[in-house]
Write a protein that holds these residues in place. Sequence first.
Motif, PDB file in Angstrom:
ATOM      1  N   SER A 250       3.861  -9.608   2.915  1.00  0.00           N
ATOM      2  CA  SER A 250       2.683  -9.315   2.475  1.00  0.00           C
ATOM      3  C   SER A 250       3.438  -7.951   1.945  1.00  0.00           C
ATOM      4  O   SER A 250       3.518  -7.268   2.884  1.00  0.00           O
TER       5      SER A 250
ATOM      6  N   ASP B 168       8.106  -7.626  -5.383  1.00  0.00           N
ATOM      7  CA  ASP B 168       8.831  -8.771  -5.490  1.00  0.00           C
ATOM      8  C   ASP B 168       9.923  -8.484  -3.616  1.00  0.00           C
ATOM      9  O   ASP B 168      10.822 -10.374  -3.457  1.00  0.00           O
TER      10      ASP B 168
ATOM     11  N   ARG C  17       7.952 -11.186  -1.832  1.00  0.00           N
ATOM     12  CA  ARG C  17       8.105 -11.878  -1.891  1.00  0.00           C
ATOM     13  C   ARG C  17       9.681 -12.742  -1.467  1.00  0.00           C
ATOM     14  O   ARG C  17       9.219 -13.815  -0.792  1.00  0.00           O
TER      15      ARG C  17
END
Length: 248
Positions: free
Chosen positions: A198, A190, A193
């Motif tokens: 990545s 999370d 993101r």
Amino acid sequence: MIDLTGKTAIVTGGASGIGRATATLLAELGAGVVIADLNPDLGEEAAKEIGAAFVRCDVSQAADCDAVVAAAVERHGGVDVLFNNAGIIRRSTVLDIAEDDWDLVMAVNVKSILLMSRRVVPLMAAAGGGSIVNTGSGWGIKGGASAISYCASKGAVVNMTRAMAIDHGPANIRVNCVCPGDTATGMLADEARQLGESVDAFYADAADRPLGRIGQPRDIAQTVAFLASDAAAFVSGAVIAVDGAGTA
Ligand code: NAI
């Protein structure tokens, strides 16, 4: 050394990551486990796998927390261990954080401990004691970049732990805080993101860390199991880093 036979444990955020690993270990050690989590699919799956009960719960909501404790009492007759583990992160600074995000992080990471503990403490006191383990973070002690609400919330958890240990020690309730370092869970994905990276790139330095890796959920679970158990009978108000001497 650690035997939790006959004890009942509530694990918030127990559907995945550190919570799931801890729910699994506590059950392996003999505890009856109640998983409280926002995610019903993963929660039901985890409960089935572990042989635990699942209660869908948003830990920032008082009524949900009350229902979790009521379910534990109905199923097991009391609560001996409370692992306040559910947590979220928002990657932002004071310049770009939305006020709603600030409020949400504080509610999920901090207020939840109040909401759960205020129902569990009286039960533990009446039963002669218990163990509460709160989840801080290395960033709750040292701070970290671009996670202002998270760092504030985890700092609050650390000091709330010390205050709770003082307040409820006379009732033989031990309150401790485990502070994980970077641990391989959905939260890491999370974070990556949110930062547009990545996961692999995010933690490409893992091999350079003192123990050559980041944490696994079971690493944290082992410490929580110790704190939950009578082996930690004189451990209270402690803030324990489980981070492999890492810097996060
Ligand atoms: P995770 O994202 O894998 O699991 C968190 C769980 O909490 C999920 O099952 C999620 O559904 C649940 N949850 C989220 N919001 C909730 C809510 N409002 N009510 C009930 N359940 C909710 O995360 P992870 O990594 O296992 O994190 C567990 C704890 O460890 C958190 O408090 C986190 O801040 C802390 N931590 C994690 C680190 C890491 O590197 N993974 C490092 C330091 C601390």
